[in-house]
Design a protein around this motif. Structure first.
Motif, PDB file in Angstrom:
ATOM      1  N   HIS A 186      -6.572   1.473   8.389  1.00 32.09           N
ATOM      2  CA  HIS A 186      -5.155   1.447   8.757  1.00 32.09           C
ATOM      3  C   HIS A 186      -4.919   0.611  10.013  1.00 32.09           C
ATOM      4  CE1 HIS A 186      -3.932   4.301   5.695  1.00 32.09           C
ATOM      5  NE2 HIS A 186      -4.950   5.072   6.034  1.00 32.09           N
ATOM      6  N   LEU A 194       3.107   1.356   0.425  1.00 27.77           N
ATOM      7  CA  LEU A 194       3.938   1.613   1.591  1.00 27.77           C
ATOM      8  C   LEU A 194       5.164   2.393   1.148  1.00 27.77           C
ATOM      9  CD1 LEU A 194       3.770  -1.815   3.447  1.00 27.77           C
ATOM     10  CD2 LEU A 194       2.690   0.332   4.128  1.00 27.77           C
ATOM     11  N   VAL A 244      -1.596  -1.626  10.872  1.00 34.86           N
ATOM     12  CA  VAL A 244      -0.433  -1.221  10.082  1.00 34.86           C
ATOM     13  C   VAL A 244       0.836  -1.174  10.932  1.00 34.86           C
ATOM     14  CG1 VAL A 244      -0.611   1.299  10.342  1.00 34.86           C
ATOM     15  CG2 VAL A 244       0.344   0.329   8.254  1.00 34.86           C
ATOM     16  N   ALA A 273       3.097  -4.469   1.370  1.00 39.72           N
ATOM     17  CA  ALA A 273       1.904  -3.806   0.812  1.00 39.72           C
ATOM     18  C   ALA A 273       0.894  -4.854   0.345  1.00 39.72           C
ATOM     19  CB  ALA A 273       2.295  -2.887  -0.347  1.00 39.72           C
ATOM     20  N   GLU A 302       1.739   4.693   4.979  1.00 38.29           N
ATOM     21  CA  GLU A 302       0.834   3.857   4.189  1.00 38.29           C
ATOM     22  C   GLU A 302      -0.283   4.712   3.615  1.00 38.29           C
ATOM     23  OE1 GLU A 302      -1.325  -0.240   5.166  1.00 38.29           O
ATOM     24  OE2 GLU A 302      -2.208   1.409   6.308  1.00 38.29           O
ATOM     25  N   ARG A 319      -0.787  -6.199   3.376  1.00 33.72           N
ATOM     26  CA  ARG A 319      -1.784  -5.243   3.873  1.00 33.72           C
ATOM     27  C   ARG A 319      -3.055  -5.302   3.018  1.00 33.72           C
ATOM     28  NH1 ARG A 319      -2.790  -3.594   8.085  1.00 33.72           N
ATOM     29  NH2 ARG A 319      -3.404  -1.527   7.431  1.00 33.72           N
ATOM     30  N   CYS A 321      -2.831  -0.668  -1.771  1.00 34.08           N
ATOM     31  CA  CYS A 321      -2.003  -0.228  -0.635  1.00 34.08           C
ATOM     32  C   CYS A 321      -0.637   0.146  -1.184  1.00 34.08           C
ATOM     33  CB  CYS A 321      -1.862  -1.358   0.386  1.00 34.08           C
ATOM     34  SG  CYS A 321      -0.749  -0.930   1.742  1.00 34.08           S
TER      35      CYS A 321
END
Length: 156
Positions: A83, A153, A86, A68, A103, A71, A151
């Protein structure tokens, strides 16, 4: 015989199936990341009490936190949220034994309460947060030039 079997496995590239090990290691998580995690856990607990859905408690996980954060770093690099890309994170997670990764992203909110509240008001984000199949999560939050990127996850 055992040594021969190990050699054969090494030669053919056999790898044992990896089972994810959840870790409740909040030591590296930032305060806002911990707060978002707590708010997500509270929302899931309230949903569990108010419905008949069999929902397990969600567990903070270091690998999901790491992904995360990665990201978020990608989002701050492009100065927008998307996204896009991802799939790479999802591939790494599934290779580690996680299933059904998801996500959610946020941008611009200045507090943990504000971003979680916005996610819970969005039906698609709320569905991911309250998905009873998700048993693990990781939260990333980074700031670039005074702008906040979030973010989360999820996986089982």
């Amino acid at each position: 015989m055992k040594k021969i079997w190990i050699s054969i496995k090494k030669f053919f590239g056999w790898k044992p199936k990896v089972t994810p090990t959840p870790r409740n290691n909040f030591m590296e998580w930032g305060l806002e990341e911990q707060e978002i995690g707590a708010l997500i856990s509270i929302a899931r607990d309230e949903n569990r009490r108010n419905s008949m859905v069999g929902m397990k408690q969600i567990i903070a996980n270091q690998l999901l936190w790491y992904e995360a954060r990665k990201r978020c770093s990608i989002q701050t690099g492009r100065s927008s949220i998307s996204h896009d890309g991802v799939g790479e994170a999802f591939t790494r997670l599934t290779e580690e034994g996680y299933k059904d990764p998801a996500e959610i992203l946020g941008y611009g909110y200045t507090s943990a309460e504000a971003v979680v509240d916005a996610w819970l008001k969005s039906s698609s984000h709320k569905r991911i947060i309250l998905n009873p199949l998700h048993t693990h999560f990781g939260v990333g939050r980074l700031v670039k030039e005074g702008k906040y990127y979030y973010c989360v996850l999820f996986a089982k």
